[in-house]
Design an enzyme around this catalytic site. Sequence first.
Site, short mmCIF file in Angstrom:
data_model
loop_
_atom_site.label_atom_id
_atom_site.label_comp_id
_atom_site.label_asym_id
_atom_site.label_seq_id
_atom_site.Cartn_x
_atom_site.Cartn_y
_atom_site.Cartn_z
CD GLU A 118 -2.90 1.24 2.30
OE1 GLU A 118 -2.84 0.40 3.21
OE2 GLU A 118 -3.73 2.15 2.26
N GLY A 258 3.27 2.35 10.81
CA GLY A 258 3.06 1.55 12.02
C GLY A 258 2.85 0.09 11.71
CG ASN A 262 -0.15 -6.81 4.05
OD1 ASN A 262 -0.22 -5.95 3.20
ND2 ASN A 262 0.79 -6.84 4.99
CG HIS A 294 -6.00 0.94 12.63
ND1 HIS A 294 -6.72 2.12 12.58
CD2 HIS A 294 -5.47 0.78 11.40
CE1 HIS A 294 -6.62 2.64 11.37
NE2 HIS A 294 -5.86 1.84 10.62
CD GLU A 295 -2.77 -1.87 10.79
OE1 GLU A 295 -3.26 -2.06 9.65
OE2 GLU A 295 -2.37 -0.74 11.16
N1 B3K Z 1 -2.98 1.06 5.67
C1 B3K Z 1 -1.68 1.16 6.26
C2 B3K Z 1 -0.93 2.35 5.75
C3 B3K Z 1 -0.03 2.07 4.65
C4 B3K Z 1 0.69 3.31 4.22
C5 B3K Z 1 1.46 3.17 3.02
N2 B3K Z 1 2.18 4.34 2.61
C6 B3K Z 1 -1.73 1.22 7.73
C7 B3K Z 1 -3.03 1.47 8.34
O1 B3K Z 1 -3.60 2.54 8.25
O2 B3K Z 1 -3.59 0.57 8.92
ZN ZN Z 2 -5.49 1.95 8.68
#
Ligand code: B3K
Ligand code: ZN
Length: 864
Positions: A118, A258, A262, A294-295
């Site tokens: 990402e 952070g 995936n 969050h993830e």
């Molecule tokens: N979605 C990722 C962020 C990735 C950033 C790439 N430049 C982390 C998050 O917001 O959960």
């Molecule tokens: Zn996020």
Amino acid sequence: AKTVYLKDYQPPAFSVESVELTFSLFEEQCQVRSNLHIKRQHPGQLVLNGGQHAEVLRVEVNGELLHESGYRVSGEDWVIEAVPDEATLTVLTQLQPQNNTTLEGLYKSSSMYCTQCEAEGFRQITLYPDRPDVMSVFTTRIEADKALYPVLLSNGNLVEQGELENGRHFAVWHDPFRKPSYLFALVAGDLQHIEDSFTTMSGRAVTLRLYTEARNISKTEFAMGALQRSMKWDEEAYGREYDLDLFNIVAVDDFNMGAMENKSLNIFNSSCVLARADTTTDAGFQRIEAIVAHEYFHNWSGNRVTCRDWFQLSLKEGFTVFRDSQFSSDMGSAAVKRIEDVTLLRTAQFAEDAGPTSHPVRPDNYMEISNFYTLTIYEKGAEVVRMIHTLLGAELFRQGSDLYFERFDGQAVTCDDFVRCMEEVSGRDLTQFMRWYTQAGTPRLQVTDEYDAATGTYYLDVRQSCPATPGQEQKLPFHIPLAVGLLYPDGTEHHLQGDSTLVLDVTEAEQRFMFKGITQRPIPSLLRGFSAPVKLDYPYSREELSFLMSHDTDGFNRWEAGQRLAMAILQEQIGAIQAGEELEVDPALIAAFERVLDDTDLDYAVAAKVLTLPSEAYLAENAQVIDVEAIHQARRRVRKVLADALCARFRERYHATEPDGVYAFHGSSIGQRALNNLCLGYLLATEREEALELVRQQYAEADNMTDSMGALAAVVHSPFTTVADELLEQFYGRWSEDALVVNQWLSLQASVAGEGTLAKVQSLLQHAAFDWRNPNKVRSVLGAYGQSSVGFHRADGAGYEFLADQVIHLDPMNPQLASRMVTPLTRWRRYPAARQAQMRAALERIAAQPLSKDVYEIVSKSLA
Ligand code: B3K
Ligand code: ZN
């Protein structure tokens, strides 16, 4: 650099029905073979994105080599001219992950391979329609040396594994869920793991694994528990169940952000997942719990339902931050969590919104999307979702989110789609509300009131405005939920429509609200719980603020009243310092602090927040022109006056709240430690030797990092530099082998607001513990230095010169990180003329270099 516009969005001409990837990992190079099964959906050309780290060796269409006449290369993209409506494309690329210092695409961190895709990293691996609205089913085969890389991971389920010749082995992973390429992940390394399980609400047993290098395995347990709590919470709060039999988390040392969500293979910056009581502060634990959540929450808000294009980034990020903040509130203290979120928003996000990179929650153009992972997209985006929650109420909001997940499962959608679900379930018209997504800038609410004793009528007059931001001169009125309560002077509360808090719909530029049956002139409690991300003015007297500090029934606004009182007193001190005058610190503040210190019923963590003066960053954000020295001196002075006046009280509270027994990470002991460390800080601010003894004692006796750091930070930020140096050395001696602890040590030293900080930071860059390749180190030193107040904003401008040099040095290595480090310089317009010139000169010097798109966008926008 080219600008991409939202208005130019076109759906992709081709879908990718499925994709098979084969990674052959070798030490000197890696080869990636990709088979794409594509199918025409719309008229138009097939565009495959490429990147500088992926050397294209071969492209075939249906097994035939693609001829030079069959495609044209435009920049790094391949436009394939003649391709049947259904075809199999084969792409062979070669990569050198060991030389990829951008930490995007496939790269090596310590001894492991990992990916970060990402937003647009997948194109650094292979040619692909690398856009979130192309969702596909991925099958991934990984081949590598078995001794060096015994663990081979990718998304989904492990379907096959086995031995190969020459000491190599392979694993095949299949992910049954369609996903965009940005959610692809691969890990190969010599890793240990811990394993646990979770049984979902419908009875599916999920295996949970957390992988790290062997040396970190003792720091994995906390995150595993946090994951289980998150899985349970998402079922209860949102009805969202996990959808595969396996969920993996991997910790890597070199990571730009952070963590990354995936599908079924979350990859974390080790600093955001590894924790142990002796190495991690309470704040660190809380942050890890929030990021794990969050993830995990992204599995629905982001993965099952994803973004149509990157302009919609806040669709997943704003919503997911809102969800993780609800989770944290439920796990700990809701009042403290709200205070922390608002503090971050009002210092950092408001400053961003008032600066040259200000953009709406849904931007309409960008050069480099990596630059848009901002406080505005995340934190303001979460506030926007929170306002919808406030307007609809919890029950309708839940219905709206159920509808959203059900209707759009497996699709890539827009912010409008989300808001429309909320409109449908509630019957509310959110057309005007959508301006929160399209207009940048922080709105200001100016509230005045009037009381008519004869008729028992009270009026609130609300005027809203929003400053111009780049590309948006005029703003239309926002739809602002303004939560209010009315208090009578005896401390009782007037009930508004049967409730103590009423949410007013502010929709006009000027609007009057009328309240009947009001028996005395009330004191209004405005913007309760910080119901909207705005700046609120109301001419509160200091007496009224003291009153609200004790009597408001809204916990957030009790804290806020104290902050407003302190702000007023700090601001008049700043004025006095600028005028070269001495001004007594208003005793009202001392009295207010004393009441809080005497109130032993008050939650410790809340008390610690109430007794914390507004930060220098917040004072700066609220200044017309930022006078860094005056702000720094004023805050120091007020702190010292409070410390001297209340010394005995701070000592009492410090001793009274000795934490019970061994360290535990739970609510009441977290609060105890917070209050103890706060008292210790004030005691040291008296600059008395006896306080120094307490610091030494706490440092020597601490069995946890919160207390060690509390003592160390107190002395490092004090004038007792000899003791500070002594303890810093001792600390390094004890922890030099633990990179995550060393990072805390680096950032503490780099953040000191003092003349000597620049020299210190220069020497830290030469220290054995420093490493340019590791973003955590760079952030700990350069990032912290940029926040060091008078340490960075030196009168001679040497801080700016220094930062410019470092950005120029870093940019070729890691553009994403370099671009973040520029931020403090971009705020030059807020400072006095001499500083402006120095900061501009530093930016111009950066601009004169050959730059990455990332840094170019930020620097050019700042100078525009
Ligand atoms: N979605 C990722 C962020 C990735 C950033 C790439 N430049 C982390 C998050 O917001 O959960
Ligand atoms: Zn996020």
